[in-house]
Structure formats: structure tokens, C-alpha cells
Design a protein around this motif. Structure first.
Motif, PDB file in Angstrom:
ATOM      1  N   HIS A 116      -2.228   3.587  18.609  1.00 59.37           N
ATOM      2  CA  HIS A 116      -1.366   3.236  18.331  1.00 59.37           C
ATOM      3  C   HIS A 116      -0.575   2.210  17.542  1.00 59.37           C
ATOM      4  CE1 HIS A 116       0.070   5.879  21.481  1.00 59.37           C
ATOM      5  NE2 HIS A 116      -0.734   5.851  22.454  1.00 59.37           N
ATOM      6  N   GLY A 117      -1.195   1.522  16.736  1.00 54.62           N
ATOM      7  CA  GLY A 117      -1.926  -0.136  15.854  1.00 54.62           C
ATOM      8  C   GLY A 117      -1.114   1.031  15.047  1.00 54.62           C
ATOM      9  N   THR A 118      -0.987  -0.045  13.638  1.00 50.71           N
ATOM     10  CA  THR A 118       0.011  -0.053  12.239  1.00 50.71           C
ATOM     11  C   THR A 118      -1.767  -0.162  10.705  1.00 50.71           C
ATOM     12  OG1 THR A 118       1.496  -0.905  13.082  1.00 50.71           O
ATOM     13  CG2 THR A 118       1.007  -0.518  10.666  1.00 50.71           C
ATOM     14  N   GLU A 119      -1.791   0.460  10.625  1.00 55.46           N
ATOM     15  CA  GLU A 119      -2.964   0.494   9.494  1.00 55.46           C
ATOM     16  C   GLU A 119      -3.077  -0.627   8.574  1.00 55.46           C
ATOM     17  OE1 GLU A 119      -5.055   1.158   5.974  1.00 55.46           O
ATOM     18  OE2 GLU A 119      -2.236   1.257   6.261  1.00 55.46           O
ATOM     19  N   GLY A 120      -3.762  -1.493   8.555  1.00 59.86           N
ATOM     20  CA  GLY A 120      -3.997  -2.546   8.176  1.00 59.86           C
ATOM     21  C   GLY A 120      -3.611  -3.021   6.621  1.00 59.86           C
ATOM     22  N   GLY A 121      -4.026  -1.697   5.948  1.00 57.90           N
ATOM     23  CA  GLY A 121      -3.541  -1.906   4.814  1.00 57.90           C
ATOM     24  C   GLY A 121      -1.767  -1.931   4.283  1.00 57.90           C
ATOM     25  N   LEU A 122      -1.538  -1.038   4.947  1.00 63.06           N
ATOM     26  CA  LEU A 122      -0.414  -0.646   5.322  1.00 63.06           C
ATOM     27  C   LEU A 122       0.268  -2.547   5.481  1.00 63.06           C
ATOM     28  CD1 LEU A 122       2.811   0.437   4.744  1.00 63.06           C
ATOM     29  CD2 LEU A 122       2.157   1.085   6.874  1.00 63.06           C
ATOM     30  N   LEU A 123      -0.032  -3.394   6.792  1.00 59.75           N
ATOM     31  CA  LEU A 123       0.269  -4.016   7.048  1.00 59.75           C
ATOM     32  C   LEU A 123       0.247  -5.552   5.827  1.00 59.75           C
ATOM     33  CD1 LEU A 123      -0.711  -4.377  10.891  1.00 59.75           C
ATOM     34  CD2 LEU A 123       2.116  -4.672   9.629  1.00 59.75           C
ATOM     35  N   ASN A 124      -0.793  -5.420   5.508  1.00 64.44           N
ATOM     36  CA  ASN A 124      -1.215  -5.935   4.354  1.00 64.44           C
ATOM     37  C   ASN A 124      -0.387  -5.957   3.119  1.00 64.44           C
ATOM     38  OD1 ASN A 124      -2.892  -7.658   5.135  1.00 64.44           O
ATOM     39  ND2 ASN A 124      -4.810  -6.132   4.664  1.00 64.44           N
ATOM     40  N   ARG A 125       0.370  -4.846   2.526  1.00 65.24           N
ATOM     41  CA  ARG A 125       1.619  -4.499   1.747  1.00 65.24           C
ATOM     42  C   ARG A 125       2.208  -4.656   2.281  1.00 65.24           C
ATOM     43  NH1 ARG A 125      -1.923   0.341   1.800  1.00 65.24           N
ATOM     44  NH2 ARG A 125       0.175   1.684   2.799  1.00 65.24           N
ATOM     45  N   ILE A 126       2.692  -4.918   2.714  1.00 61.63           N
ATOM     46  CA  ILE A 126       3.935  -5.317   3.410  1.00 61.63           C
ATOM     47  C   ILE A 126       4.002  -7.076   3.206  1.00 61.63           C
ATOM     48  CG2 ILE A 126       5.375  -6.488   5.733  1.00 61.63           C
ATOM     49  CD1 ILE A 126       5.197  -3.295   6.782  1.00 61.63           C
ATOM     50  N   TYR A 127       3.347  -7.751   3.883  1.00 59.01           N
ATOM     51  CA  TYR A 127       2.432  -9.239   3.677  1.00 59.01           C
ATOM     52  C   TYR A 127       3.328  -9.421   2.721  1.00 59.01           C
ATOM     53  CZ  TYR A 127       1.661 -13.939   4.407  1.00 59.01           C
ATOM     54  OH  TYR A 127       1.986 -15.245   5.055  1.00 59.01           O
ATOM     55  N   ASP A 128       2.438  -8.897   1.700  1.00 54.93           N
ATOM     56  CA  ASP A 128       2.264  -9.779  -0.204  1.00 54.93           C
ATOM     57  C   ASP A 128       3.405  -8.853  -0.656  1.00 54.93           C
ATOM     58  OD1 ASP A 128      -0.051  -9.845   0.662  1.00 54.93           O
ATOM     59  OD2 ASP A 128      -1.346  -7.828  -0.792  1.00 54.93           O
ATOM     60  N   THR A 129       4.172  -7.848  -0.428  1.00 59.02           N
ATOM     61  CA  THR A 129       5.398  -7.697  -1.483  1.00 59.02           C
ATOM     62  C   THR A 129       6.368  -9.230  -0.771  1.00 59.02           C
ATOM     63  OG1 THR A 129       5.511  -5.714  -1.040  1.00 59.02           O
ATOM     64  CG2 THR A 129       7.687  -6.237  -1.237  1.00 59.02           C
ATOM     65  N   LEU A 130       6.798  -9.619   0.934  1.00 61.35           N
ATOM     66  CA  LEU A 130       7.040 -10.490   1.009  1.00 61.35           C
ATOM     67  C   LEU A 130       6.831 -12.506   0.606  1.00 61.35           C
ATOM     68  CD1 LEU A 130       7.751 -10.022   5.372  1.00 61.35           C
ATOM     69  CD2 LEU A 130       9.601  -9.972   3.138  1.00 61.35           C
ATOM     70  N   TYR A 131       6.119 -12.115   0.463  1.00 61.84           N
ATOM     71  CA  TYR A 131       5.365 -12.761  -0.469  1.00 61.84           C
ATOM     72  C   TYR A 131       5.395 -13.068  -2.199  1.00 61.84           C
ATOM     73  CZ  TYR A 131       2.468 -16.898  -1.852  1.00 61.84           C
ATOM     74  OH  TYR A 131       1.931 -18.939  -2.164  1.00 61.84           O
ATOM     75  N   HIS A 132       5.167 -12.382  -2.282  1.00 61.72           N
ATOM     76  CA  HIS A 132       5.848 -12.134  -3.798  1.00 61.72           C
ATOM     77  C   HIS A 132       7.304 -12.631  -4.126  1.00 61.72           C
ATOM     78  CE1 HIS A 132       2.530 -10.944  -6.323  1.00 61.72           C
ATOM     79  NE2 HIS A 132       2.165 -10.987  -5.088  1.00 61.72           N
ATOM     80  N   ARG A 133       7.891 -12.278  -2.877  1.00 62.45           N
ATOM     81  CA  ARG A 133       9.513 -11.857  -3.472  1.00 62.45           C
ATOM     82  C   ARG A 133       9.740 -13.599  -2.503  1.00 62.45           C
ATOM     83  NH1 ARG A 133      11.810  -6.457  -0.914  1.00 62.45           N
ATOM     84  NH2 ARG A 133      10.872  -5.324  -3.527  1.00 62.45           N
ATOM     85  N   GLU A 168       5.693   1.989   7.699  1.00 59.69           N
ATOM     86  CA  GLU A 168       6.384   2.333   7.035  1.00 59.69           C
ATOM     87  C   GLU A 168       7.430   2.300   6.607  1.00 59.69           C
ATOM     88  OE1 GLU A 168       2.345   6.310   7.206  1.00 59.69           O
ATOM     89  OE2 GLU A 168       4.286   6.530   7.864  1.00 59.69           O
ATOM     90  N   VAL A 169       8.187   2.484   7.220  1.00 57.51           N
ATOM     91  CA  VAL A 169       9.842   2.852   7.022  1.00 57.51           C
ATOM     92  C   VAL A 169      10.035   1.985   6.640  1.00 57.51           C
ATOM     93  CG1 VAL A 169      12.359   3.192   7.733  1.00 57.51           C
ATOM     94  CG2 VAL A 169      10.047   5.295   8.727  1.00 57.51           C
ATOM     95  N   PHE A 170      10.228   0.491   7.728  1.00 61.11           N
ATOM     96  CA  PHE A 170      10.184  -0.984   6.526  1.00 61.11           C
ATOM     97  C   PHE A 170       9.550  -1.012   5.210  1.00 61.11           C
ATOM     98  CE2 PHE A 170       9.391  -4.819   6.717  1.00 61.11           C
ATOM     99  CZ  PHE A 170      10.591  -5.979   6.697  1.00 61.11           C
ATOM    100  N   TYR A 171       8.468  -0.544   5.656  1.00 64.01           N
ATOM    101  CA  TYR A 171       7.565  -0.798   4.169  1.00 64.01           C
ATOM    102  C   TYR A 171       8.884  -0.459   3.281  1.00 64.01           C
ATOM    103  CZ  TYR A 171       4.366  -1.087   0.108  1.00 64.01           C
ATOM    104  OH  TYR A 171       3.919  -1.422  -1.153  1.00 64.01           O
ATOM    105  N   ASP A 172       8.969   1.138   2.953  1.00 58.67           N
ATOM    106  CA  ASP A 172       9.674   1.717   2.347  1.00 58.67           C
ATOM    107  C   ASP A 172      11.012   1.080   1.876  1.00 58.67           C
ATOM    108  OD1 ASP A 172      10.362   4.874   0.867  1.00 58.67           O
ATOM    109  OD2 ASP A 172      11.869   4.373   2.174  1.00 58.67           O
ATOM    110  N   LEU A 173      11.702   0.662   2.772  1.00 57.93           N
ATOM    111  CA  LEU A 173      13.523  -0.002   2.768  1.00 57.93           C
ATOM    112  C   LEU A 173      12.595  -1.015   1.790  1.00 57.93           C
ATOM    113  CD1 LEU A 173      14.752   0.806   6.418  1.00 57.93           C
ATOM    114  CD2 LEU A 173      15.337   1.754   4.081  1.00 57.93           C
ATOM    115  N   LEU A 174      11.871  -1.905   2.182  1.00 58.65           N
ATOM    116  CA  LEU A 174      11.867  -3.162   1.499  1.00 58.65           C
ATOM    117  C   LEU A 174      11.574  -3.102  -0.132  1.00 58.65           C
ATOM    118  CD1 LEU A 174      10.960  -5.805   2.243  1.00 58.65           C
ATOM    119  CD2 LEU A 174       8.474  -6.036   2.739  1.00 58.65           C
TER     120      LEU A 174
END
Length: 430
Positions: free
Chosen positions: A267-284, A201-207
Motif C-alpha cells: 500500500h505504499g507509494t512508489e519512491g520515484g513518484l514521491l521524488n518527482r512530486i518533491y522536485d516539482t515543488l522545489y523548482h516552483r 498519481e492524482v496529486f502529481y497530475d494536478l500539480l
């Protein structure tokens, strides 16, 4: 001497739920103390746009009493948000809204006292003397109760290699939101350390704001992969009273082994958030902007030192797979390194008469009281340090309601809130 049936220490969601369930019960006289002056639930991680990972049904009371005036549905109804919530059409709710809901409940309960620090709990033959200090005035007072519930929460876990580092630059996720603007504005480079939901969540906010502020962004995690939280319906049945009852019945060694099998659930990460991170990286990546972002698993960050260049810091890192060390330069560090139980100091007085399962973990009964050598009837209940005894119930909001049902039934010596069994499709016992 006024004798209460139960006194709760700390008012987080767990004890707040206990207070809400005890409020309408005429034969239970309860009081709850919290050193903070108002209710706050993880204020450092109330990032706008983040949601509770569990459905709204895991509010403070619904699993015990859906007709309670303290349900989340009644909260949105009272705040003229029921139609908006209806059209929102989701089971999960904003994390900030859960905090506002809990504040609303706390403000209605006469048993909740804020700005009161518990400084000692003294054992008497059949009750406890609870010493209170007013955080504003310093005045001290004593209260008496047949039972005490320890709900003092957790404290941020800071790795030893980061102890003593400047707090303005090395920030645990528990303090992220209050420092968010200065982190983004002042840093040329930011490094997130850790795995799991908070780190993501913090990484995505910073991203999201990286292009605007221009900082370099790095994410190191010790785990070999970025694990997605298990969300399948059958797997999630581990968060049920039936599984907790089965887990508690296992020998201590089997329980500690079983904890690793449910880690992906907890303790895992919600899958939708991991996908949003990836999608943001892909677009950029289309414009090559991803070159300022580094994501690397299997990296353990051991120490931090002031940079030889005079500004920022040098992180000493070890790449587990290759077995090699390297250094990483950064201006700010966000530690997503979890929490440890905040066990009160006064509990040490009872160490010699508590039954221990190993050097650090005390034995906890099925109904959540700490077990003593003298088999006492006036209990110290615990809402924390429960992973070894109750597994998935340790930190789950939904199961905390069932935990409070058991505690209240024990205190009242009757079934105030009936406990449900056979709640899932799986069978854990023979």
C-alpha cells in the motif's frame, strides 16, 4: 443440459487470465460473463504517463506458460512494437498499454461474453445454475457449470461522511480521468484525500497543471507520513508462491497480524513518484509558487458540507497529532480512499453453510475455493476478499497467474499447469 466445467463471473484481469489459460486446454469447457460491454481496467486511473507498478512479466499468462500466444511480449510483437519496447529498456510498462494488451486478449477468447450480467447462482446437488441477463435486451438465460469462479472485483469505498455529496464535485479516483478536464477548469481549489499510489498519481497530475489553471491544491492524508513502497529485492519476495503458501498455513490470528507487516509492500507509494512530486515543488518554490500548495499528513477528513459562502464546500478535519479540529474550504474533492470487495448479493443465500473465520471473512482453501460445511466437490472459487487467507496474493497481478493455475488444476483434477516451488532465496517454513 449443456454442462460447463467452470463459469467465471466478471472479466477483470484475474478472470481474463483464467480464460486465457483455459483456452488451449481441451478437457476444460469454460465460459466467462461480464456485465460491461467491453473490457476496461481501472479506466478512471489511466492517467497518461503512469506506469504499472510491476514488471511486464506479470501479464495474464507468462508465469504459467511463457509460450502462450497471450503474453505481453507477443502483444507488442503482433503490434509491431517489439523494437520500440526493446529500446524503451524498462521492465515496467504504461498502465494504458496494459489495458490495451488485456483488451487484445479478451477480443481473441471465444469463452468471454460481454454485456451479460449474472443475476443469480443456484445450487444443485453437484453443479450450479447460473442465471444471466443481457444488459441490452433484458433477456434472461440459464447456464450450468460444475464450478463457479467469482471475479466481480471491487467497488469504490466512499467514507460515510461523504455519502450523498454531489458526484460532480466529490469524485473517487476511480472516476478521475473522465472528469479531469472539468475538475481542473472549474475549480478554484482542489483537495485530494487519501494516501498511497492513487492519491500520489492524482496529486502529481494536478500539480503539473496547477500553474496553468490557477487552482489551490491540497493533499490531506490520515497516515502520519507519506510512506514509500518497499522495493528491495528480498522484501519483494513476499510476492512469491512460497510466501503465500506459508501465509495460508498460519492460524487466522497470525495471518491478520502478518497483514500489517506487509502493508509497506502493498500500500505504499512508489519512491520515484514521491521524488518527482518533491522536485516539482522545489523548482516552483524558487519563485514562491509553492504557497498555493498544501500537503498535510495526520489529518482525518470526517465530513463535507456546503460552504456558507454559497459556493464550494467545507471539510470538517481532525489533526491527529495535536488532537484539534479545523475546517478547510474547497471546490472539488478527490477521494483516494480505496475499494471494498464487490461481493454478489446471491452469495448471501449460502451464508449459513459457508465456514466463516470471523463475522465478515469466509474460510478460503489453499486452492481458492470457499469452504462449505458440507465439504462439497462442486466449488465456488473466489478471486477477491482474500487478504485474510492469502495475504500478498490478494491483489497482486503476478500471483493471480499462480492462483489461476491452482484453480484450473483443481477443476481438471490433474496438473494442467505445473506449480513451481522453491522460487525464492528466503525460507519461510521450518
Amino acid at each position: 443440459m449443456e454442462l460447463y466445467d467452470v463459469i467465471g463471473i466478471g472479466i477483470g484481469p484475474y478472470n481474463l487470465g483464467l480464460a486465457a489459460l483455459s483456452e488451449p486446454v481441451d478437457d476444460i469447457k469454460a465460459l466467462f460473463f461480464e456485465q460491461n460491454t467491453e473490457f476496461e481496467w481501472h479506466p478512471g486511473m489511466l492517467i497518461e504517463g503512469t506506469d504499472l507498478q510491476d514488471p511486464f512479466l506479470v501479464d495474464l499468462v507468462t508465469f504459467a506458460d511463457p509460450t502462450s500466444p497471450y503474453t505481453f511480449l507477443n502483444y507488442v510483437h503482433k503490434h509491431n512494437r517489439l523494437y520500440q519496447f526493446y529500446f524503451f529498456s524498462r521492465m515496467d510498462i504504461p498502465r494504458r498499454e496494459y489495458n490495451q494488451y488485456a483488451k487484445w486478449v479478451a477480443n481473441q477468447l471465444s469463452s468471454c461474453r460481454f454485456g451479460k450480467r449474472v443475476i443469480d447462482v443456484i445450487d444443485h446437488e453437484d453443479h450450479y445454475e447460473v442465471m444471466i441477463e443481457d444488459v441490452r435486451t433484458g433477456d434472461k438465460d440459464a447456464y450450468y457449470a460444475k464450478h463457479v469462479v467469482i471475479g466481480t472485483g471491487n467497488t469504490p469505498l466512499v467514507p460515510s461522511g461523504f455519502e450523498g455529496a454531489p458526484k460532480k464535485d466529490v469524485i473517487h479516483t476511480s472516476g478521475y480521468v473522465p472528469n479531469e478536464k472539468s475538475i481542473k477548469h472549474d475549480a478554484r481549489s482542489i483537495t485530494v484525500i487519501g494516501s498511497g499510489q492513487s492519491a500520489a498519481e492524482v496529486f502529481y497530475d494536478l500539480l503539473q497543471d496547477r500553474d496553468y489553471y490557477g487552482y489551490k491544491l491540497t493533499w490531506f492524508t490520515r497516515t502520519p507520513h507519506f510512506y514509500q513502497m518497499e522495493q528491495s529485492k528480498l522484501a519483494r519476495e513476499a510476492f512469491s508462491p512460497d510466501y503465500v503458501r506459508y501465509f495460508h498455513s498460519l492460524p487466522f490470528e497470525k495471518r491478520t497480524e502478518a497483514l500489517s507487516t506487509i502493508d509497506r509492500l502493498r500500500h505504499g507509494t512508489e519512491g520515484g513518484l514521491l521524488n518527482r512530486i518533491y522536485d516539482t515543488l522545489y523548482h516552483r518554490s524558487v519563485d514562491g509558487k509553492d504557497r498555493y500548495v498544501r500537503i498535510q499528513p495526520s489529518v482525518e477528513v470526517n465530513e463535507i458540507h456546503p460552504s456558507k459562502e454559497g459556493k464550494g464546500y467545507t471539510l470538517s478535519c481532525h489533526q491527529e497529532g495535536l488532537g484539534e479540529t479545523f475546517h478547510h474550504e474547497t471546490d472539488k474533492v478527490i477521494l483516494a480512499t480505496g475499494y471494498k470487495p464487490n461481493m454478489p448479493k446471491w452469495l448471501e443465500r449460502y451464508r449459513e453453510i459457508i465456514i466463516w473465520e470471523d463475522d465478515k471473512r469466509f474460510k478460503v482453501a489453499r486452492n481458492y475455493h470457499i469452504e462449505f460445511e458440507d465439504n462439497r466437490k462442486h466449488h465456488l472459487f473466489t478471486l477477491m476478499n482474500l487478504e485474510h487467507s492469502h495475504g500478498s496474493s490478494a491483489t497482486n497481478l503476478g500471483l493471480s497467474v499462480q492462483r489461476n493455475q491452482m484453480i484450473l488444476n483443481t477443476i481438471a483434477k490433474r496438473e494442467v499447469y505445473p506449480l513451481q516451488t522453491n522460487t525464492v532465496f528466503q525460507q519461510y517454513d521450518l
